[in-house]
Design a protein around this motif. Structure first.
Motif, PDB file in Angstrom:
ATOM      1  N   TRP A  21       0.835  -1.212   0.000  1.00 52.61           N
ATOM      2  CA  TRP A  21       0.000   0.000   0.000  1.00 52.61           C
ATOM      3  C   TRP A  21       0.862   1.250   0.000  1.00 52.61           C
ATOM      4  O   TRP A  21       0.593   2.206  -0.743  1.00 52.61           O
ATOM      5  N   VAL A  22       1.896   1.275   0.819  1.00 45.67           N
ATOM      6  CA  VAL A  22       2.773   2.446   0.889  1.00 45.67           C
ATOM      7  C   VAL A  22       3.553   2.607  -0.413  1.00 45.67           C
ATOM      8  O   VAL A  22       3.731   3.720  -0.906  1.00 45.67           O
ATOM      9  N   HIS A  23       3.994   1.515  -0.978  1.00 45.02           N
ATOM     10  CA  HIS A  23       4.769   1.582  -2.225  1.00 45.02           C
ATOM     11  C   HIS A  23       3.923   2.044  -3.407  1.00 45.02           C
ATOM     12  O   HIS A  23       4.441   2.680  -4.320  1.00 45.02           O
ATOM     13  N   GLY A  24       2.633   1.765  -3.390  1.00 44.95           N
ATOM     14  CA  GLY A  24       1.765   2.191  -4.487  1.00 44.95           C
ATOM     15  C   GLY A  24       0.348   1.725  -4.256  1.00 44.95           C
ATOM     16  O   GLY A  24      -0.023   0.602  -4.641  1.00 44.95           O
ATOM     17  N   SER A  25      -0.478   2.568  -3.625  1.00 43.29           N
ATOM     18  CA  SER A  25      -1.823   2.160  -3.232  1.00 43.29           C
ATOM     19  C   SER A  25      -2.722   1.889  -4.442  1.00 43.29           C
ATOM     20  O   SER A  25      -3.625   1.053  -4.390  1.00 43.29           O
ATOM     21  N   GLN A  26      -2.487   2.607  -5.548  1.00 43.27           N
ATOM     22  CA  GLN A  26      -3.362   2.469  -6.706  1.00 43.27           C
ATOM     23  C   GLN A  26      -3.294   1.073  -7.331  1.00 43.27           C
ATOM     24  O   GLN A  26      -4.253   0.619  -7.960  1.00 43.27           O
ATOM     25  N   LYS A  27      -2.166   0.402  -7.181  1.00 45.61           N
ATOM     26  CA  LYS A  27      -2.057  -0.956  -7.709  1.00 45.61           C
ATOM     27  C   LYS A  27      -3.068  -1.877  -7.010  1.00 45.61           C
ATOM     28  O   LYS A  27      -3.712  -2.713  -7.644  1.00 45.61           O
ATOM     29  N   LYS A  39     -10.492  -5.447  -1.831  1.00 44.86           N
ATOM     30  CA  LYS A  39     -11.654  -4.876  -1.138  1.00 44.86           C
ATOM     31  C   LYS A  39     -11.235  -3.874  -0.068  1.00 44.86           C
ATOM     32  O   LYS A  39     -11.796  -2.775   0.031  1.00 44.86           O
ATOM     33  N   TYR A  40     -10.271  -4.244   0.768  1.00 42.42           N
ATOM     34  CA  TYR A  40      -9.858  -3.346   1.851  1.00 42.42           C
ATOM     35  C   TYR A  40      -9.282  -2.051   1.282  1.00 42.42           C
ATOM     36  O   TYR A  40      -9.571  -0.963   1.775  1.00 42.42           O
ATOM     37  N   ALA A  41      -8.482  -2.173   0.195  1.00 46.57           N
ATOM     38  CA  ALA A  41      -7.896  -0.988  -0.426  1.00 46.57           C
ATOM     39  C   ALA A  41      -8.979  -0.087  -1.008  1.00 46.57           C
ATOM     40  O   ALA A  41      -8.932   1.142  -0.863  1.00 46.57           O
ATOM     41  N   ASN A  42      -9.980  -0.662  -1.642  1.00 50.38           N
ATOM     42  CA  ASN A  42     -11.062   0.124  -2.220  1.00 50.38           C
ATOM     43  C   ASN A  42     -11.941   0.770  -1.144  1.00 50.38           C
ATOM     44  O   ASN A  42     -12.452   1.880  -1.335  1.00 50.38           O
ATOM     45  N   ASP A  43     -12.109   0.088  -0.021  1.00 51.33           N
ATOM     46  CA  ASP A  43     -12.871   0.679   1.082  1.00 51.33           C
ATOM     47  C   ASP A  43     -12.178   1.946   1.597  1.00 51.33           C
ATOM     48  O   ASP A  43     -12.843   2.971   1.847  1.00 51.33           O
ATOM     49  N   ILE A  44     -10.863   1.887   1.770  1.00 46.41           N
ATOM     50  CA  ILE A  44     -10.122   3.066   2.225  1.00 46.41           C
ATOM     51  C   ILE A  44     -10.176   4.167   1.171  1.00 46.41           C
ATOM     52  O   ILE A  44     -10.394   5.345   1.481  1.00 46.41           O
ATOM     53  N   TYR A  45      -9.984   3.777  -0.080  1.00 38.91           N
ATOM     54  CA  TYR A  45      -9.981   4.738  -1.185  1.00 38.91           C
ATOM     55  C   TYR A  45     -11.315   5.483  -1.264  1.00 38.91           C
ATOM     56  O   TYR A  45     -11.359   6.711  -1.422  1.00 38.91           O
ATOM     57  N   LYS A  56     -11.871   9.195  -2.549  1.00 40.44           N
ATOM     58  CA  LYS A  56     -11.231   8.714  -3.776  1.00 40.44           C
ATOM     59  C   LYS A  56      -9.995   9.532  -4.145  1.00 40.44           C
ATOM     60  O   LYS A  56      -9.704   9.751  -5.323  1.00 40.44           O
ATOM     61  N   ILE A  57      -9.288   9.993  -3.119  1.00 42.17           N
ATOM     62  CA  ILE A  57      -8.020  10.695  -3.327  1.00 42.17           C
ATOM     63  C   ILE A  57      -6.897   9.697  -3.076  1.00 42.17           C
ATOM     64  O   ILE A  57      -6.746   9.205  -1.959  1.00 42.17           O
ATOM     65  N   PRO A  58      -6.126   9.357  -4.100  1.00 39.75           N
ATOM     66  CA  PRO A  58      -5.094   8.325  -3.912  1.00 39.75           C
ATOM     67  C   PRO A  58      -3.973   8.801  -3.000  1.00 39.75           C
ATOM     68  O   PRO A  58      -3.597   9.974  -3.021  1.00 39.75           O
ATOM     69  N   MET A  59      -3.475   7.874  -2.198  1.00 40.54           N
ATOM     70  CA  MET A  59      -2.336   8.188  -1.344  1.00 40.54           C
ATOM     71  C   MET A  59      -1.077   8.295  -2.200  1.00 40.54           C
ATOM     72  O   MET A  59      -0.879   7.526  -3.140  1.00 40.54           O
ATOM     73  N   THR A  60      -0.235   9.260  -1.872  1.00 46.47           N
ATOM     74  CA  THR A  60       1.025   9.425  -2.592  1.00 46.47           C
ATOM     75  C   THR A  60       1.884   8.171  -2.432  1.00 46.47           C
ATOM     76  O   THR A  60       2.115   7.733  -1.303  1.00 46.47           O
ATOM     77  N   PRO A  61       2.353   7.572  -3.522  1.00 45.15           N
ATOM     78  CA  PRO A  61       3.193   6.373  -3.395  1.00 45.15           C
ATOM     79  C   PRO A  61       4.605   6.730  -2.939  1.00 45.15           C
ATOM     80  O   PRO A  61       5.118   7.789  -3.265  1.00 45.15           O
ATOM     81  N   PHE A  62       5.201   5.842  -2.177  1.00 45.18           N
ATOM     82  CA  PHE A  62       6.573   6.021  -1.706  1.00 45.18           C
ATOM     83  C   PHE A  62       7.389   4.776  -2.059  1.00 45.18           C
ATOM     84  O   PHE A  62       7.754   3.987  -1.177  1.00 45.18           O
ATOM     85  N   LYS A  98      -4.519  19.296  -7.165  1.00 46.32           N
ATOM     86  CA  LYS A  98      -5.298  18.838  -6.001  1.00 46.32           C
ATOM     87  C   LYS A  98      -4.396  18.508  -4.812  1.00 46.32           C
ATOM     88  O   LYS A  98      -4.669  17.577  -4.041  1.00 46.32           O
ATOM     89  N   ILE A  99      -3.313  19.272  -4.655  1.00 43.47           N
ATOM     90  CA  ILE A  99      -2.392  19.044  -3.541  1.00 43.47           C
ATOM     91  C   ILE A  99      -2.932  19.727  -2.289  1.00 43.47           C
ATOM     92  O   ILE A  99      -3.331  20.897  -2.331  1.00 43.47           O
TER      93      ILE A  99
END
Length: 420
Positions: free
Chosen positions: A68-74, A81-87, A92-98, A343-344
């Motif tokens: 999730w931290v490396h790239g939530s959109q993947k 399901k859990y990722a989409n629930d958070i999103y 629906k603002i994606p977390m910045t990938p690290f 949208k920052i």
């Protein structure tokens, strides 16, 4: 016998030094959190993103958290399901990938946020200490310990040398005459190399840091608490800084903007819930600060009207605010491009502004800091007409060939973007 004892002690000291250096090089969860996560997250409460304390117990697994931290959109696009629930929960603002964070560094951040405890009580000491501890580092303590161990190693080395001489004399062996340190060529060469490296580091680091003012926190003519206004009272940043989404400059509001509310709010009543303190721990009278505002705005609180001269002009003077966030003159930065198009969130650059009584510069605002953000930040293509011309990227995303588009992909690293 003496030689073996001295060698054992010397080996122990070396092992301690090595252990100390390795522990110092281990990931610093607090520093990693402040540099990567603090602009959107708070360990104890929801901010731009959810509170992070106990996050490892809420997610499906540690490996899932790393992904999730490396790239939530993947995960979102994969139908997790859990990722989409958070999103969906967070607009629906994606977390910045690290992607640059290692798994060990992510674990260090989780360990740190889990160790954060809520403040036990409010008061001058608690308020002042919290602000000070957030900015201080334990680096000086590590430096002192390293120097002490180094001095101890030198002392034991000298003791070992002396014991070796005594043992040789007792056994009747001819001991070699020891060369003084100031005449020892090896010692002189090492001292010159170390001095050269230290001087180079000091000069280069000083040149790099020149003009930067991270943690700069000047005293302002009026004690304005962003925590009270933007945090407790939930006043939108764009109400006062309306230019942030319309122009290059965010705009500093005039006293008239403040008077929209303070015509009716003439005293500070939050002393019980949120007493005000300076960074030095001095108590601030919020009502007196409102009276200062009235003087600048030319407002008579008794008559509830503006003070005017003979010509009917309001006797107002501008507040001489001290600018905190400064960029070099040769750098172009447009607030509207980042806020309205990109949208920052404000906190991404200004830190947790809604938690600051006295504002300070949270981010370094260096060129490297901006470039890293452009490399990592995914632009929001969905429902954003500004990016409609990038048909290639839209098609690749629909075909599943691309997870997202970063600022780097659309020319965010070109020199002319910021220097022209």
């Amino acid at each position: 016998m003496f030689r073996r004892i001295a060698q054992s002690i010397f080996a122990t000291v070396i092992a301690l030094v090595v252990f100390h250096v390795s522990s110092f090089a281990a990931p610093d969860g607090k520093a990693l959190f402040q540099s990567n996560c603090a602009s959107c997250h708070n360990p104890l409460k929801d901010a731009t993103g959810p509170a992070l304390k106990g996050v490892d117990s809420r997610v499906p697994s540690k490996e899932w958290l790393h992904d999730w931290v490396h790239g939530s959109q993947k995960l979102v696009q994969a139908g997790d399901k859990y990722a989409n629930d958070i999103y969906n929960k967070w607009g629906k603002i994606p977390m910045t990938p690290f992607p640059s964070l290692t798994n060990d560094e992510i674990d260090a951040i989780v360990t740190y946020v889990n160790s954060v405890e809520p403040p036990s009580a409010a008061g001058p000491a608690a308020g002042a200490t919290a602000t000070t501890e957030a900015k201080e580092s334990n680096g000086w303590l590590y430096t002192v310990i390293t120097l002490i161990l180094l001095v101890l190693a030198i002392i034991l080395w000298r003791v070992n040398s002396g014991l070796r001489k005594v043992a040789e004399q007792k056994e009747g062996q001819a001991s070699s005459e020891e060369i003084p340190l100031y005449r020892n060529k090896v010692f002189i060469a090492m001292a010159v190399i170390i001095a050269f490296i230290a001087a180079g580091y000091w000069i280069v680091n000083g040149a790099i840091e020149m003009g930067r003012q991270q943690n700069y926190q000047p005293e302002q003519p009026v004690f304005y608490s962003h925590k009270v206004h933007a945090g407790i009272n939930q006043i939108n940043c764009l109400y006062c800084h309306a230019g942030a989404e319309k122009s290059r400059q965010a705009m500093i509001p005039s006293p008239n903007m403040c008077m929209n509310c303070h015509k009716s709010i003439s005293e500070y009543t939050g002393d019980a819930d949120h007493p005000l303190y300076t960074a030095e721990g001095e108590r601030v009278d919020g009502t007196k600060e409102i009276q200062k505002l009235y003087k600048y705005a030319g407002w008579d609180p008794a008559k509830k009207d503006y003070i005017r001269d003979a010509n009917g002009n309001i006797k107002a003077t501008p507040v001489k605010w001290v600018k905190i966030h400064n960029l070099p003159d040769h750098v172009y930065f447009n607030h509207s491009q980042h806020v309205a198009v990109g949208k920052i969130q404000c906190q991404r650059c200004h830190g947790s502004i809604e938690e600051m009584d006295e504002v300070y510069q949270a981010a370094p605002l260096s060129m490297g800091w901006c470039i890293n953000c452009h490399r990592q930040t995914q632009v929001q293509f969905a429902e954003n007409n500004y990016y409609s011309i990038f048909e290639k990227y839209h098609n690749e995303i629909k075909a599943g060939k691309r997870d997202g588009v970063t600022v780097e992909d659309i020319g965010g690293l070109e020199c002319q973007k910021c220097h022209y």
